[in-house]
Design an enzyme around this catalytic site. Structure first.
Site, PDB file in Angstrom:
ATOM      1  N   GLU A 290      -2.349   8.218  15.537  1.00 26.85           N
ATOM      2  CA  GLU A 290      -2.126   7.619  16.853  1.00 26.85           C
ATOM      3  C   GLU A 290      -1.584   6.198  16.734  1.00 26.85           C
ATOM      4  O   GLU A 290      -0.659   5.796  17.455  1.00 26.85           O
ATOM      5  CB  GLU A 290      -3.433   7.623  17.655  1.00 26.85           C
ATOM      6  CG  GLU A 290      -3.940   9.005  18.042  1.00 26.85           C
ATOM      7  CD  GLU A 290      -4.639   9.739  16.909  1.00 26.85           C
ATOM      8  OE1 GLU A 290      -4.976  10.923  17.091  1.00 26.85           O
ATOM      9  OE2 GLU A 290      -4.847   9.142  15.831  1.00 26.85           O
TER      10      GLU A 290
ATOM     11  N   GLU B 160       0.820  -1.211   0.000  1.00 25.88           N
ATOM     12  CA  GLU B 160       0.000   0.000   0.000  1.00 25.88           C
ATOM     13  C   GLU B 160       0.853   1.261   0.000  1.00 25.88           C
ATOM     14  O   GLU B 160       0.437   2.290  -0.514  1.00 25.88           O
ATOM     15  CB  GLU B 160      -0.931   0.003   1.214  1.00 25.88           C
ATOM     16  CG  GLU B 160      -1.948   1.127   1.209  1.00 25.88           C
ATOM     17  CD  GLU B 160      -2.979   0.985   2.306  1.00 25.88           C
ATOM     18  OE1 GLU B 160      -4.097   1.495   2.128  1.00 25.88           O
ATOM     19  OE2 GLU B 160      -2.678   0.372   3.351  1.00 25.88           O
TER      20      GLU B 160
END
Length: 410
Positions: free
Chosen positions: A390, A254
């Site tokens: 995060e 990806e």
């Protein structure tokens, strides 16, 4: 149209890039000239039929899946040639690709883990862009925490997997014929264990696709509901219950070489914003000048990091996570910079004309305004999709720096 069948291995990087550049110059004309620069994240609704026709035009000339092995329909391009391919494509301002998920994610995953029957069935249709794919990973309770997948698949006596559950943020599912789906196939398992990687047709009674309207007013993301949807028993990639390994292989692809082309697009956006600042005088404001300079430096850092780490096999995921943090935050800040340069006008949205059509379809000034507003709004999602900021910081802190794991519910 003559198809280029010469293997990339017979060409130098410069020859390969020159051949592609000449082809783009000769073919981004006529009916395809109007779609230069259209599409992409936040703008996938733009000229989709024309972009699909363009990509099939590329396929007929041998310019899709260039990094795939020759035996699977590709050109066998080296890593450096693939980088040049994506950079030339972006420099030509060619339209955003519509088969990205099939070509750069599923195809290489099938080459690595698929059966010969799966390769024979699916790879040619990715190469010629006759089938489009969606990614069935995220769920309402399994976004950045992908291991929390709750969608189930049961192999029954009829020889088919029966799938039940929901996926969300499924890009372009409403335009795709197939989805690769991570589902829990082993009852009583949790987290990474017991997942399988399935290939599922979307055009069937058990699948409902609902577009999600975004801040931009467009709907390229979808919710996908599986209500006893089915796929053949042979449509499992890798071993049953070992889908996590396959899913992670796909995620490695990806963030591959296409990110270099993405950065060329980023550079073009920054150049346009800088030109806008010069034109409206905001470039004389110290805060604006500093923001533009920081953006220029940041883009150089992103490129340097990508080139340094692209060829490395990083089992920790640290390089990929650092790259995602770099470009996502940079692009979000670029949207804010565009609003800063436009000043008060950035707060004014397109209005309805007396004929009922939005001004941004008629007035060049509103076209520009809508473009930068859309950039500002959509880039809020850059720091969320593909693994939130995060989560990326947790990966770096725990797997690279060796810090204690974040406290998790028992």
């Amino acid at each position: 149209m003559t198809k280029s069948t010469r293997p990339a291995s017979e060409l130098t990087d410069d020859e390969f890039a020159a051949e592609f550049r000449e082809w783009l110059d000769a073919n981004l004309v006529g009916e395809f000239a109007e779609i230069k620069g259209v599409g992409g994240p936040g703008s996938e609704h733009e000229f989709f039929p024309q972009r699909l026709a363009w990509e099939r035009h590329m396929a007929a000339a041998g310019w899709t899946c260039v990094g795939w092995p020759v035996e699977h329909g590709g050109r066998g391009a080296s890593l450096s040639q693939q980088v040049r391919f994506h950079e030339e494509y972006a420099k030509a301002d060619a339209p955003a690709r519509v088969s990205h998920l099939g070509e750069t994610l599923l195809g290489p995953t099938l080459i690595a883990h698929g059966t010969q029957e799966q390769k024979d069935r699916f790879l040619p249709k990715i190469v010629d862009v006759s089938e489009l794919w969606a990614q069935g990973y995220s769920e309402p309770g399994a976004g950045s925490d992908l291991a929390n997948v709750a969608t189930t698949a049961e192999l029954r006596e009829d020889g088919r997997w029966h799938i039940n559950g929901q996926k969300v943020w499924t890009s372009l599912a409403h335009l795709s014929q197939w989805a690769f789906v991570v589902a829990r196939t082993e009852e009583g398992t949790s987290r990474h264990k017991g997942l399988s990687f399935l290939l599922v047709p979307l055009d069937q009674p058990g699948v409902e696709i609902r577009p999600i309207q975004q801040l931009t007013g467009t709907s390229e993301f979808n919710e996908v509901f599986f209500d006893d949807a089915v796929t053949d028993a042979s449509m499992i990639v890798g071993e049953r219950g070992e889908g996590w390994k396959v899913a992670m292989t796909l995620l490695e692809f990806e963030r591959g070489v296409s990110t270099l082309g993405q950065q060329v697009g980023f550079a073009r956006e920054l150049e346009q914003i800088t030109g806008m600042a010069r034109a409206n005088g905001s470039a004389d404001v110290p805060a604006v000048r500093e923001a533009i300079t920081r953006a220029w430096i940041g883009l150089k850092v992103i490129r340097a990091h990508a080139l340094r780490t692209l060829a490395e096999r990083d089992a920790t995921g640290g390089n990929a996570s650092a790259a995602k943090l770099l470009w996502a935050n940079w692009h979000r800040d670029l949207g804010e910079l565009a609003m800063l340069v436009q000043g008060a006008e950035s707060l004014t949205g397109p209005t309805e004309t007396s004929e009922g059509a939005p001004n941004d379809l008629r007035d060049p000034e509103h076209v520009e305004l809508a473009l930068w507003q859309r950039l500002f709004l959509f880039t809020r999602s850059d720091t969320i999709y593909g693994g939130s900021n995060e989560i990326q910081r947790n990966i770096i802190s725990e797997r690279v720096l060796g810090l204690p794991r974040e406290a998790r519910p028992s």
